[in-house]
Design an enzyme around this catalytic site. Structure first.
Site, PDB file in Angstrom:
ATOM      1  N   LYS A  54     -17.871  41.968  66.328  1.00 15.76           N
ATOM      2  CA  LYS A  54     -16.592  42.906  66.632  1.00 15.76           C
ATOM      3  C   LYS A  54     -16.218  43.254  65.953  1.00 15.76           C
ATOM      4  O   LYS A  54     -16.395  44.438  65.382  1.00 15.76           O
ATOM      5  CB  LYS A  54     -15.581  41.586  67.126  1.00 15.76           C
ATOM      6  CG  LYS A  54     -15.944  41.459  68.833  1.00 15.76           C
ATOM      7  CD  LYS A  54     -14.891  40.087  68.870  1.00 15.76           C
ATOM      8  CE  LYS A  54     -15.066  39.436  70.430  1.00 15.76           C
ATOM      9  NZ  LYS A  54     -14.640  38.092  70.821  1.00 15.76           N
ATOM     10  N   GLN A  98      -9.874  34.559  68.156  1.00 16.09           N
ATOM     11  CA  GLN A  98     -11.057  34.172  69.117  1.00 16.09           C
ATOM     12  C   GLN A  98     -11.194  32.473  69.237  1.00 16.09           C
ATOM     13  O   GLN A  98     -10.618  31.768  68.542  1.00 16.09           O
ATOM     14  CB  GLN A  98     -12.150  33.945  67.926  1.00 16.09           C
ATOM     15  CG  GLN A  98     -13.542  33.854  68.450  1.00 16.09           C
ATOM     16  CD  GLN A  98     -14.283  34.944  69.246  1.00 16.09           C
ATOM     17  OE1 GLN A  98     -14.326  36.229  68.829  1.00 16.09           O
ATOM     18  NE2 GLN A  98     -14.972  34.635  70.069  1.00 16.09           N
ATOM     19  N   ASP A 121      -7.907  41.443  74.047  1.00 17.94           N
ATOM     20  CA  ASP A 121      -8.873  40.610  74.788  1.00 17.94           C
ATOM     21  C   ASP A 121      -8.256  40.416  76.687  1.00 17.94           C
ATOM     22  O   ASP A 121      -8.921  39.856  77.155  1.00 17.94           O
ATOM     23  CB  ASP A 121      -8.389  38.725  74.187  1.00 17.94           C
ATOM     24  CG  ASP A 121      -9.728  39.048  73.570  1.00 17.94           C
ATOM     25  OD1 ASP A 121     -10.109  38.939  73.915  1.00 17.94           O
ATOM     26  OD2 ASP A 121      -9.260  37.856  72.391  1.00 17.94           O
TER      27      ASP A 121
END
Ligand code: GUN
Length: 285
Positions: A54, A98, A121
């Site tokens: 990422k 995460q 997200d």
């Protein structure tokens, strides 16, 4: 005739090039670069690989990534305080925590602390709810990326039988909502489904997101169908593999994603897209 491969890596690279161009245009107009805060708690080795990818994609896309690597011992309250400060930080457009988090931190509490406008997200109940109500704002990256792969194949889910195997909050559930939005007739299989074979055999579009190699056998695949494998496992031979028996499915499917190089790069590209759009909404409301 064997399947055609869906080259997620190449499709994702095109998205990242387009995002880079748009970011450079923003900067040329005098705006700042989009900023993404990437938070990792502990040192789960799989998470470390995803987070590295990422951050690398941010560099390729012209997005500023701000790393917050926290020790496993971080408390829920400390993590909430960090998120609240990032919610207020005008240089940050996206906040990514995460997953999975350590056992002592409640995932749903953390997700709900993120400002929905910075939830790149797409996991906050507000963003999931918008998708469920057919007015999507920020969309979960993996399912969103899968819709782009389906678009690429040129087969509309409208009126087709779309079967999703796996009902997680991150992939299966939002995937079913995306396919419904595209007009698909959607079946979701999960741990209590029992025999998967009849569902797989009737799927025009099959999405598998379980995390168990070989859970879908090649001979079950409907000839000519689209097979999207979201699984990312380490096989007995040490190589990365998906959830679908690739060699068997390859002989029957019309289109199939490889692992690696299928869905994974698209997830990251959609994260970049969400971050850019979040910055645009903030800078150019
Ligand atoms: N863990 C596995 N997939 C994901 C994802 O898409 N986003 C985050 N934040 N964590 C994950």
């Amino acid at each position: 005739m064997p399947a055609q491969l869906i080259d997620g890596k190449a499709i994702a690279a095109k998205f990242k090039r387009d995002i880079r161009e748009q970011v450079d245009q923003m900067v040329a107009r005098g705006m700042r670069r989009p900023g993404l805060a990437v938070i990792m708690v502990g040192d789960n080795p799989a998470s470390a690989v995803y987070v590295r990818n990422k951050r690398k994609a941010c560099a390729e896309s012209g997005i500023v990534s701000v790393a917050h690597d926290l020790p496993y011992s971080t408390t829920q309250q400390e993590l909430i305080q960090l998120i609240e400060s990032l919610n207020r930080d005008p240089s940050i457009d996206g906040i990514l925590v995460q997953l999975p988090l350590p056992q002592h931190i409640e995932q749903s509490v953390i997700i709900e602390k993120i400002d929905p406008a910075k939830d790149v997200d797409g996991f906050h109940p507000f963003n999931v709810g918008r998708l469920a109500l057919r007015v999507p704002l920020i969309r979960p990256c993996t399912p969103y990326g899968v819709t782009k792969l389906i678009d690429h194949v040129g087969l509309s889910p409208k009126g087709r039988h779309c079967v999703v195997i796996g009902a997680s909050n991150i992939v299966g559930r939002p995937m079913a909502l995306e396919l419904l939005l595209m007009g698909g007739t959607v079946t979701v299989c999960h741990r209590f489904t029992g025999d998967l074979k009849p569902y797989v055999s009737s799927a025009d579009i099959l999405i598998v997101a379980v995390g168990r190699p070989g859970i879908v056998r090649g001979e079950w695949i409907k000839p000519g169908s689209v097979v999207i494998d979201v699984g990312m496992n380490r096989g007995a031979d040490g190589k990365l593999c998906g959830d679908v028996d690739f060699d068997g499915a390859y002989e029957r499917a019309g289109w199939i994603t490889p692992v690696p190089g299928g869905v994974g790069p698209m997830t990251v590209a959609m994260l970049m897209k969400n971050t850019l759009e979040s910055a645009e909404a903030r800078l150019d409301p």
